[in-house]
Design a protein around this motif. Structure first.
Motif, short mmCIF file in Angstrom:
data_model
loop_
_atom_site.label_atom_id
_atom_site.label_comp_id
_atom_site.label_asym_id
_atom_site.label_seq_id
_atom_site.Cartn_x
_atom_site.Cartn_y
_atom_site.Cartn_z
N TYR A 99 0.81 -1.21 0.00
CA TYR A 99 0.00 0.00 0.00
C TYR A 99 0.84 1.26 0.00
N PHE A 100 1.76 1.28 -0.90
CA PHE A 100 2.51 2.51 -1.09
C PHE A 100 1.88 3.26 -2.25
N ASP A 101 2.00 4.54 -2.20
CA ASP A 101 1.37 5.35 -3.24
C ASP A 101 2.40 5.94 -4.16
N GLY A 102 2.24 5.68 -5.41
CA GLY A 102 3.01 6.39 -6.42
C GLY A 102 4.51 6.36 -6.27
N LEU A 103 5.05 5.21 -5.92
CA LEU A 103 6.50 5.15 -5.77
C LEU A 103 7.18 4.81 -7.07
N GLU A 104 8.32 5.41 -7.26
CA GLU A 104 9.19 4.94 -8.33
C GLU A 104 10.36 4.30 -7.64
N LEU A 105 10.32 3.04 -7.60
CA LEU A 105 11.23 2.35 -6.70
C LEU A 105 12.37 1.68 -7.45
N THR A 106 13.56 1.90 -6.94
CA THR A 106 14.70 1.16 -7.46
C THR A 106 15.24 0.33 -6.33
N ILE A 107 15.33 -0.93 -6.53
CA ILE A 107 15.73 -1.80 -5.44
C ILE A 107 17.12 -2.32 -5.68
N ARG A 108 17.96 -2.04 -4.71
CA ARG A 108 19.32 -2.57 -4.77
C ARG A 108 19.52 -3.36 -3.50
N ALA A 109 19.46 -4.63 -3.61
CA ALA A 109 19.61 -5.47 -2.42
C ALA A 109 20.28 -6.76 -2.85
N PRO A 110 21.57 -6.84 -2.69
CA PRO A 110 22.31 -7.97 -3.25
C PRO A 110 21.92 -9.33 -2.69
N GLU A 168 0.41 1.12 -5.53
CA GLU A 168 0.46 1.87 -6.78
C GLU A 168 1.89 2.29 -7.04
N PHE A 169 2.49 1.64 -7.94
CA PHE A 169 3.88 1.96 -8.24
C PHE A 169 3.97 2.57 -9.61
N LYS A 170 4.70 3.62 -9.69
CA LYS A 170 4.89 4.18 -11.02
C LYS A 170 5.93 3.38 -11.78
N GLU A 171 6.86 2.92 -11.04
CA GLU A 171 7.94 2.21 -11.70
C GLU A 171 8.66 1.33 -10.69
N ILE A 172 9.01 0.16 -11.11
CA ILE A 172 9.82 -0.68 -10.24
C ILE A 172 11.03 -1.13 -11.04
N CYS A 173 12.16 -0.87 -10.47
CA CYS A 173 13.36 -1.25 -11.19
C CYS A 173 14.18 -2.13 -10.25
N LEU A 174 14.42 -3.34 -10.64
CA LEU A 174 15.23 -4.21 -9.80
C LEU A 174 16.65 -4.12 -10.32
N GLU A 175 17.39 -3.24 -9.69
CA GLU A 175 18.69 -2.97 -10.27
C GLU A 175 19.73 -3.99 -9.90
N ASN A 176 19.73 -4.34 -8.63
CA ASN A 176 20.79 -5.23 -8.21
C ASN A 176 20.19 -6.29 -7.28
N THR A 177 19.56 -7.24 -7.87
CA THR A 177 18.94 -8.29 -7.05
C THR A 177 19.20 -9.63 -7.70
N PRO A 178 20.45 -10.04 -7.71
CA PRO A 178 20.77 -11.25 -8.45
C PRO A 178 20.24 -12.53 -7.82
N ARG A 196 17.86 -16.02 -11.20
CA ARG A 196 17.60 -17.16 -10.34
C ARG A 196 16.14 -17.26 -9.93
N LEU A 197 15.34 -16.53 -10.57
CA LEU A 197 13.94 -16.48 -10.16
C LEU A 197 13.29 -17.85 -10.27
N GLN A 198 12.59 -18.23 -9.20
CA GLN A 198 11.93 -19.52 -9.22
C GLN A 198 10.41 -19.39 -9.28
N ARG A 199 9.96 -18.27 -8.79
CA ARG A 199 8.51 -18.16 -8.69
C ARG A 199 8.08 -16.74 -8.96
N LEU A 200 7.15 -16.57 -9.84
CA LEU A 200 6.68 -15.23 -10.18
C LEU A 200 5.17 -15.18 -10.05
#
Lengths: 418, 423
Positions: free
Chosen positions: B192-203, B213-223, B259-263
């Motif tokens: 329940y976040f509003d209007g976030l443009e989120l970039t996630i860097r979490a190794p 409600e996300f404007k954008e989600i970018c998984l930059e560093n989540t191998p 390495r994604l196993q489940r989407l």
């Protein structure tokens, strides 16, 4: 034979199936397609032989007896696994010595547990069903099992048994728990009351306590009347004064505010007592009450049978008469703040209604208050430890108990006369 | 009461077991054990898990007195408690945010708190005090309806593995900084976040759950990401934003998660993924993706179907697929191209490991039926395919069933289950 057509097969006859099977057994090709498991049945005898190849572990319990267990089952226990890595347990002369808390009975239970759970084929539901059945045993065995499992570091079993024990404690009164686990009831009344206020800060419980205390005052009063001849140094005056003033002040006065003030007064007194054990101030304040109460005692003394008859339901009105005299003395409590005035409306002068209230609260609290009260009052037995262990009027109860214990036989005689 | 003291082996259990048992009791019962006997008097004071909820104190009609009662209870328990507190949970529908809670957090920050869960009443959102950021040993943090404003010199929770924020007010920079400054973070849930443009860097991130409600989600560093579940809501702002967006959302989102196993995608997820230009330079192959759940795919939108196809085709080891349509039918806006799938789908591609397929809310649209035909025809290992028609399809069920039965099946074991009465 490559094709077999059977028409008008009557599947309802059981012999049909055996005939078909016989035919099939002569046609191996057909057989393996239709009854894939068929081949397995014949070679049942061969299944036994591989078992001879299993390795075993030797375990020794403290009583000296040595047991042989299949390796795959025993290694389910981390401790046994560890010991095996250090070379023990491979032969009968070098068994793994189990800790003292693992006696042979527990060991066999644990082995049963391991035997079921180490098989990977069981579904979660099957495991749960097994677990539920497994822990059905008396509490002592359950405790021993927990202890043994803990020694062997068998965490899943420790969790299972702990949960079972927790379920036995949850929702029960202290008496019930003590009964189940054979715990000694060795806390003094004082100790029982002290830190529990943090959980029992409930206005309804306070009301119950007050009502109960009131009844006990009446009993005490009666008893003292009977023992007027006995020059008995029952208790020191201070708490007694509290009792008496509480009787006068805390009774079900029809006027709500007065009763609330008495509550405040009572609490104030208790606080004072707590702050200084040898506090004499309350007694000074209440010396006037003493005088009045002595008079009251006198009047009551003339009417022993009357008092006794009204034990259960109607002794309050007698006290109320004296209470009315004292209302003017309660005015000094007006300075204290009211905080649970909302309870005043629940105090009903008529004893019967209070009894009903008591029953109602008791039901809500799931305790057997009314029965105990009636027991105490009517049968005149030894004082029972009260079911609700917290009581704001701590000091009162202590002294009440000591008072009861001495002249109890007189009391008993008295009541048996009725 | 007379008893045989030899029988009391319960109290002789090791302290660790007694603590385990007390932890499995509701806190109120655990505290009450202090009246059982002298040995049990202070046993409960060393338990390291304190779970407070509305059941700790007796219920009452008066909310103010109930709150008061609960607060007193918490104060007293904390005051009597002795030793470290590793887990503190407070979930209450009635307790409102107040300064006392700040004091509790200060107390906890000094007691090596490791797991903190805080969920208060709906009225006023709790503003996290600065002592929260000095709980260095935190491994799990779960906050509901909070305002977070980490100080500038906040270096992050170095031990945090599990972060769950629901209805939390926090600036975009702060949340990105928070996520990236927790090096051990394995599980992240933002609801329940509003209007976030989120970039996630979490190794080290393995589990990601996003909802809002996300404007954008970018998984930059989540191998190392293993499981993703996203539910995207749409507002007009976001719809506009989508239309103006140029970048390819699919690549930005799923570009770096080998390495994604489940989407798992809900609501407008496929629409989100469909935004943006075509494929990147090299198609991404998800070798480990075993399970795909995509809900509310609009089979009228070709782009969304393309996304679905792209996911499915590029997952050679896919085992389980669950798809649901939007169950809103409108007359076909785009003409149906019968060779659509043949054009998009490599001829020799087979779903070699696909075993279970579940398609729900089927409305019988051409693209939808063709997709099912595709699956049936190219899944040699298929075991069960379950089709549930949409509740809005009243008369078309029989036609649907007739068409389904005609489709060739690559797998001889395939069972086609048609649910007539959806629950």
């Amino acid at each position: 034979m490559k094709e077999l057509h059977l028409a008008f097969v009557d599947w309802e006859q059981t012999s049909t199936l055996s005939v078909l099977l016989t035919i099939c057994s002569y046609c191996k090709v057909l057989c393996s397609d239709i009854f894939p498991s068929f081949t397995m049945i014949e070679s049942d005898s061969e299944v036994i032989k591989p078992e001879m190849m299993k390795s075993y572990v030797w375990l020794q319990t403290t009583d000296g007896s040595i047991q042989e267990v299949e390796q795959e089952i025993a290694t389910f226990c981390p401790l046994i696994c560890q010991e095996m890595h250090s070379g023990l347990g491979t032969s009968k002369s070098y068994p793994i010595s189990l800790p003292t808390r693992v006696n042979p009975a527990m060991l066999s239970l644990i082995i049963d547990y391991c035997r079921f759970h180490q098989v990977p084929g069981h579904s979660n539901k099957e495991r749960k069903v097994f677990d539920e059945k497994f822990i059905r045993m008396d509490t002592n065995r359950l405790c021993e099992l927990t202890s043994a499992a803990d020694c062997l570091q068998l965490k899943p079993l420790v969790d299972l048994t702990s949960r079972a024990l927790a379920r036995m404690i949850e929702g029960k009164t202290p008496e019930e728990i003590r009964e189940i686990f054979h715990l000694p009831d060795d806390l003094t009344e004082e100790e029982k009351l002290e830190p529990l206020k943090n959980t029992m800060d409930d206005p309804r419980i306070r009301l119950l306590n007050r009502l109960y205390a009131r009844k006990r005052k009446e009993l005490k009063e009666k008893e003292r009347l009977k023992n007027a001849q006995n020059e008995e140094e029952i208790v020191d005056d201070r708490p007694l004064d509290d009792l008496l003033s509480f009787i006068n002040g805390g009774n079900g006065d029809p006027k709500g505010p007065v009763a609330s003030k008495s509550k405040k007064k009572n609490r104030k007194k208790k606080d004072q007592q707590k702050s200084a054990h040898e506090d004499c101030n309350p007694s000074n304040n209440l010396s006037s009450y003493n005088a009045i109460d002595n008079d009251k005692k006198g009047t009551n003394g003339h009417d022993p049978s009357c008092t006794n008859n009204k034990l259960h339901g109607r002794s309050l009105p007698i006290l109320r008469q004296s209470n009315l005299q004292d209302t003017r003395d309660l005015s000094f409590t007006s300075e204290y703040e009211l905080d649970d005035g909302d309870l005043d409306d629940e105090i009903d002068p008529a004893m019967k209604e209070i009894d009903r209230e008591v029953e109602d609260f008791a039901r809500r609290l799931n305790s057997d208050w009314p029965e105990r009260m009636q027991e105490i009052l009517r049968l005149g037995q030894e004082r029972h430890p009260t079911p609700i262990s917290m009581n704001r009027n701590g000091a009162l109860r202590i002294h009440a108990s000591t008072a009861f214990s001495y002249p109890s036989f007189c009391f008993f005689l008295l009541l048996s006369v009725i | 009461m007379d008893h045989d003291s030899r029988l009391d082996i319960f109290s002789d259990l090791p302290h660790s077991i007694i603590e385990t048992i007390l932890t499995k009791l509701p806190l109120r019962d655990a505290v009450r054990t202090s009246v059982l006997s002298s040995r049990w008097r202070y046993e409960w004071t060393t338990i390291t898990q304190l779970v407070f909820d509305d059941k700790c104190v007796p219920p009452s009609d008066d909310r103010a007195s109930f709150e008061n009662c609960l607060m007193n209870f918490i104060f007293r328990v904390l005051f009597l408690h002795d030793g470290p507190i590793h887990k503190f949970t407070l979930i209450s529908q009635f307790l409102q945010s107040c300064p006392d809670i700040d004091q509790w957090l200060l107390f906890l920050s000094r007691r090596d708190i490791k797991e903190l869960v805080l969920q208060l009443a709906d009225d006023e959102w709790f503003r996290a005090p600065s002592c929260l950021y000095s709980c260095h040993k935190l491994t799990r943090l779960e906050l509901v309806r909070c305002e977070l404003e980490p100080p500038l010199k906040f270096k992050g929770f170095l031990n945090l593995k599990n972060l769950t924020l629901q209805q939390v007010v926090i600036s975009q920079n702060d949340i990105e900084h928070l996520i990236s400054s927790c090096p051990l973070l394995e599980s992240l849930t933002l609801s329940y976040f509003d209007g976030l443009e989120l970039t996630i860097r979490a190794p080290n991130l393995k589990f990601l759950i996003l909802e809002g409600e996300f404007k954008e989600i970018c998984l930059e560093n989540t191998p190392l990401l293993m499981a993703i579940s996203v539910a995207m809501y749409m507002t007009d702002d976001i719809a506009e934003h989508f239309e103006q967006s140029l970048s390819c959302n699919f690549d930005k989102f799923l570009g770096g998660v080998q390495r994604l196993q489940r989407l798992s995608g809900h609501i407008y997820f496929t629409k989100y993924l469909s935004i943006g230009s075509g494929r990147g330079s090299t198609p991404i192959v998800f070798h480990n993706l075993k399970c795909i759940d995509l809900y509310q795919i609009s089979f009228e939108d070709i782009k969304e179907v393309l996304v679905l196809l792209r996911l499915v085709v590029n997952s050679p080891n896919l085992e389980e697929l669950q798809v649901s349509g939007t169950s809103i039918t409108s007359p076909a806006t785009e003409s149906y191209d019968p060779d659509f799938y043949e054009n998009q789908f490599p001829a020799d591609c087979k779903f070699k490991h696909l075993r279970t397929v579940k398609i729900t809310d089927v409305t019988g649209m051409p693209l939808e039926m063709a997709f099912i035909k595709l699956l049936l025809g190219h899944s040699p290992a298929l075991e069960v395919i379950t089709i549930t028609p949409s509740v809005y399809v009243a008369d078309g069920k029989l036609n649907m069933l007739v068409s389904l039965l005609r489709f060739r099946r690559a797998s001889s074991l395939a069972e086609l289950i048609f649910i007539q009465e959806p629950l």
